[in-house]
Motif scaffolding. Sequence first.
Motif, PDB file in Angstrom:
ATOM      1  N   PHE A 167     -12.775   1.830 -14.234  1.00  0.00           N
ATOM      2  CA  PHE A 167     -12.889   3.042 -15.164  1.00  0.00           C
ATOM      3  C   PHE A 167     -11.557   2.494 -15.868  1.00  0.00           C
ATOM      4  CE2 PHE A 167     -15.276   5.291 -12.037  1.00  0.00           C
ATOM      5  CZ  PHE A 167     -15.921   6.251 -12.906  1.00  0.00           C
ATOM      6  N   VAL A 168     -10.357   1.903 -15.559  1.00  0.00           N
ATOM      7  CA  VAL A 168      -9.354   1.505 -16.061  1.00  0.00           C
ATOM      8  C   VAL A 168      -9.855   0.374 -17.176  1.00  0.00           C
ATOM      9  CG1 VAL A 168      -7.246  -0.117 -16.107  1.00  0.00           C
ATOM     10  CG2 VAL A 168      -7.444   1.991 -14.333  1.00  0.00           C
ATOM     11  N   ASP A 169     -10.713  -0.601 -16.834  1.00  0.00           N
ATOM     12  CA  ASP A 169     -11.354  -1.244 -17.709  1.00  0.00           C
ATOM     13  C   ASP A 169     -12.039  -0.860 -18.730  1.00  0.00           C
ATOM     14  OD1 ASP A 169     -10.415  -3.411 -16.085  1.00  0.00           O
ATOM     15  OD2 ASP A 169     -12.167  -4.002 -15.370  1.00  0.00           O
ATOM     16  N   MET A 196       0.732  -1.301   0.135  1.00  0.00           N
ATOM     17  CA  MET A 196      -0.095  -0.026   0.076  1.00  0.00           C
ATOM     18  C   MET A 196       0.928   1.260   0.105  1.00  0.00           C
ATOM     19  SD  MET A 196      -3.024  -1.027   2.665  1.00  0.00           S
ATOM     20  CE  MET A 196      -3.761   0.659   2.218  1.00  0.00           C
ATOM     21  N   LEU A 197       1.866   1.169   0.902  1.00  0.00           N
ATOM     22  CA  LEU A 197       2.811   2.453   0.758  1.00  0.00           C
ATOM     23  C   LEU A 197       3.638   2.398  -0.466  1.00  0.00           C
ATOM     24  CD1 LEU A 197       3.744   2.343   4.703  1.00  0.00           C
ATOM     25  CD2 LEU A 197       2.047   3.745   3.489  1.00  0.00           C
ATOM     26  N   ALA A 198       3.999   1.470  -1.318  1.00  0.00           N
ATOM     27  CA  ALA A 198       4.699   1.430  -2.418  1.00  0.00           C
ATOM     28  C   ALA A 198       4.458   2.748  -3.302  1.00  0.00           C
ATOM     29  CB  ALA A 198       4.704   0.340  -3.382  1.00  0.00           C
ATOM     30  N   THR A 199       5.533   3.295  -3.912  1.00  0.00           N
ATOM     31  CA  THR A 199       5.262   4.319  -4.815  1.00  0.00           C
ATOM     32  C   THR A 199       4.572   4.053  -5.895  1.00  0.00           C
ATOM     33  OG1 THR A 199       7.131   5.551  -3.849  1.00  0.00           O
ATOM     34  CG2 THR A 199       6.457   6.239  -6.091  1.00  0.00           C
ATOM     35  N   THR A 200       4.970   3.087  -6.481  1.00  0.00           N
ATOM     36  CA  THR A 200       4.377   2.251  -7.694  1.00  0.00           C
ATOM     37  C   THR A 200       4.152   0.766  -7.680  1.00  0.00           C
ATOM     38  OG1 THR A 200       5.434   4.028  -9.150  1.00  0.00           O
ATOM     39  CG2 THR A 200       4.618   2.201 -10.378  1.00  0.00           C
ATOM     40  N   ALA A 201       2.746   0.425  -7.951  1.00  0.00           N
ATOM     41  CA  ALA A 201       2.462  -0.983  -8.012  1.00  0.00           C
ATOM     42  C   ALA A 201       1.837  -1.239  -9.128  1.00  0.00           C
ATOM     43  CB  ALA A 201       1.676  -1.316  -6.668  1.00  0.00           C
ATOM     44  N   TRP A 202       1.726  -2.662  -9.300  1.00  0.00           N
ATOM     45  CA  TRP A 202       1.041  -3.180 -10.581  1.00  0.00           C
ATOM     46  C   TRP A 202      -0.216  -4.168 -10.146  1.00  0.00           C
ATOM     47  CZ3 TRP A 202       2.257  -1.800 -15.609  1.00  0.00           C
ATOM     48  CH2 TRP A 202       3.536  -1.141 -15.805  1.00  0.00           C
ATOM     49  N   SER A 203      -1.243  -3.939 -10.929  1.00  0.00           N
ATOM     50  CA  SER A 203      -2.130  -4.803 -10.734  1.00  0.00           C
ATOM     51  C   SER A 203      -2.179  -5.671 -12.133  1.00  0.00           C
ATOM     52  CB  SER A 203      -3.493  -4.191 -10.710  1.00  0.00           C
ATOM     53  OG  SER A 203      -3.932  -3.301 -11.629  1.00  0.00           O
ATOM     54  N   ALA A 204      -3.225  -6.413 -12.342  1.00  0.00           N
ATOM     55  CA  ALA A 204      -3.231  -7.246 -13.686  1.00  0.00           C
ATOM     56  C   ALA A 204      -3.325  -6.355 -15.091  1.00  0.00           C
ATOM     57  CB  ALA A 204      -4.270  -8.189 -13.688  1.00  0.00           C
ATOM     58  N   GLU A 205      -4.205  -4.999 -14.611  1.00  0.00           N
ATOM     59  CA  GLU A 205      -4.566  -4.233 -16.090  1.00  0.00           C
ATOM     60  C   GLU A 205      -3.943  -2.871 -15.700  1.00  0.00           C
ATOM     61  OE1 GLU A 205      -7.194  -6.149 -14.471  1.00  0.00           O
ATOM     62  OE2 GLU A 205      -7.278  -7.744 -15.807  1.00  0.00           O
ATOM     63  N   ALA A 206      -3.739  -2.509 -14.327  1.00  0.00           N
ATOM     64  CA  ALA A 206      -3.186  -1.191 -14.272  1.00  0.00           C
ATOM     65  C   ALA A 206      -1.882  -0.827 -13.405  1.00  0.00           C
ATOM     66  CB  ALA A 206      -4.332  -0.383 -13.339  1.00  0.00           C
ATOM     67  N   PRO A 239      -4.479   2.402 -17.091  1.00  0.00           N
ATOM     68  CA  PRO A 239      -4.103   0.982 -17.994  1.00  0.00           C
ATOM     69  C   PRO A 239      -2.727   0.849 -18.574  1.00  0.00           C
ATOM     70  CG  PRO A 239      -5.959   2.290 -19.014  1.00  0.00           C
ATOM     71  CD  PRO A 239      -5.181   3.325 -17.987  1.00  0.00           C
ATOM     72  N   LYS A 240      -2.321  -0.461 -18.540  1.00  0.00           N
ATOM     73  CA  LYS A 240      -0.800  -0.515 -19.142  1.00  0.00           C
ATOM     74  C   LYS A 240      -0.830  -0.141 -20.409  1.00  0.00           C
ATOM     75  CE  LYS A 240       2.336  -4.218 -19.251  1.00  0.00           C
ATOM     76  NZ  LYS A 240       2.880  -5.738 -19.039  1.00  0.00           N
ATOM     77  N   ASP A 241       0.539   0.521 -20.625  1.00  0.00           N
ATOM     78  CA  ASP A 241       0.447   1.066 -22.051  1.00  0.00           C
ATOM     79  C   ASP A 241      -0.226   2.160 -22.431  1.00  0.00           C
ATOM     80  OD1 ASP A 241       3.061  -0.632 -22.332  1.00  0.00           O
ATOM     81  OD2 ASP A 241       1.715  -2.174 -22.856  1.00  0.00           O
ATOM     82  N   ALA A 242      -0.794   2.617 -21.441  1.00  0.00           N
ATOM     83  CA  ALA A 242      -1.763   3.917 -21.757  1.00  0.00           C
ATOM     84  C   ALA A 242      -1.336   5.107 -22.698  1.00  0.00           C
ATOM     85  CB  ALA A 242      -2.724   4.350 -20.415  1.00  0.00           C
ATOM     86  N   LYS A 243      -2.190   5.652 -23.465  1.00  0.00           N
ATOM     87  CA  LYS A 243      -1.613   6.762 -24.113  1.00  0.00           C
ATOM     88  C   LYS A 243      -2.880   7.876 -24.523  1.00  0.00           C
ATOM     89  CE  LYS A 243       1.281   8.234 -28.184  1.00  0.00           C
ATOM     90  NZ  LYS A 243       1.933   7.891 -29.205  1.00  0.00           N
ATOM     91  N   ASP A 244      -2.873   8.906 -24.226  1.00  0.00           N
ATOM     92  CA  ASP A 244      -3.968   9.982 -24.605  1.00  0.00           C
ATOM     93  C   ASP A 244      -5.189   9.545 -24.153  1.00  0.00           C
ATOM     94  OD1 ASP A 244      -4.222  12.446 -25.658  1.00  0.00           O
ATOM     95  OD2 ASP A 244      -4.913  11.760 -27.510  1.00  0.00           O
ATOM     96  N   LEU A 245      -5.454   9.030 -23.225  1.00  0.00           N
ATOM     97  CA  LEU A 245      -6.809   8.156 -22.693  1.00  0.00           C
ATOM     98  C   LEU A 245      -7.523   9.551 -21.926  1.00  0.00           C
ATOM     99  CD1 LEU A 245      -5.976   4.773 -21.622  1.00  0.00           C
ATOM    100  CD2 LEU A 245      -7.000   5.470 -23.502  1.00  0.00           C
ATOM    101  N   PRO A 246      -8.645   9.600 -21.852  1.00  0.00           N
ATOM    102  CA  PRO A 246      -9.550  10.708 -21.036  1.00  0.00           C
ATOM    103  C   PRO A 246      -9.420  10.191 -19.542  1.00  0.00           C
ATOM    104  CG  PRO A 246     -11.073   8.899 -21.917  1.00  0.00           C
ATOM    105  CD  PRO A 246      -9.704   8.627 -22.507  1.00  0.00           C
TER     106      PRO A 246
END
Length: 286
Positions: free
Chosen positions: A75-77, A10-20, A43-50
């Motif tokens: 929302f990520v999905d 929870m305290l980690a600066t950056t963490a990964w989930s399956a999709e985000a 989202p992983k590899d997101a680019k120019d998303l709302p």
Amino acid sequence: MGKSLLILLMLATTAWSAEAQVTRNVSYAGTDSRRQKLDIYAPKDAKDLPVVVWLHGGGWRAGNKMLVQKKPQAFVDQGYVFVSINYRFVPNHTMHDLATDVATAIKWVHTNIAQHGGSPETIFVGGHSAGAHLSALVCSDESYLKSQGLSLANVAGCFPVDTATYDAHKLISFLQRNNSSRTELYVTAFGDTDASQKKYSPITYIKEGTKTPPFLLLHVASRPDATLMSNAFAKAVQSAGGEAETFAAKGKDHGSINKELGTSGDQPTKAVFAFLKKHAAKPATE
């Protein structure tokens, strides 16, 4: 061991989930205050998303950006970058301070979100309860965004979820006449004068010729004060030449409309995504 590992994650600066990709505790105001930090879910590899900037509830005096339930993944999905923010609280800070925090966070998002795959040109603002009020205030009273070098044109849309404080002065007057135990909560937040209560009421700033972002006002169908206020605010926006719609959530209460937002089959969730999809197709500066 399991509990310690959870805390570390929870305290980690950056963490990964399956999709985000999740980036936590970013300072948006250049301070060390935990109340002026935000979390980003992309989202992983997101680019120019709302982008959706989300404001938690808690009576303007409590709450936390981590209390987002299933919203981030939902929302990520759907192809959005989701940003959950903290803000300072009354009574140690004024409502002006709280709204300034929101505008400052939006400015940070506008400036930096491209690095996380978001589009600075398509930023939506939403929140629940106190966060719903703050989202509506900052999307109505342009002074907060102007103080950050932005304008209402930089917001693609606003979706407050279940607040009765679009006209705080009217609500407080009603509560005082009826000796309601809820009066103290609102007076602490909005002040004890007509002037301050009107100053922090979003409806004060809805006037003909003032272009606000589109609004989707969600409210619990069985809650009379939120229903009345949502309908009155929507009508005011429409009369001023703006765009506003309401959604009455049936079978919900003030807590469940928030807790269940983002869950499969949830009707308010469907309304939100339809609203976002409609307005994400339009340039925010249109």
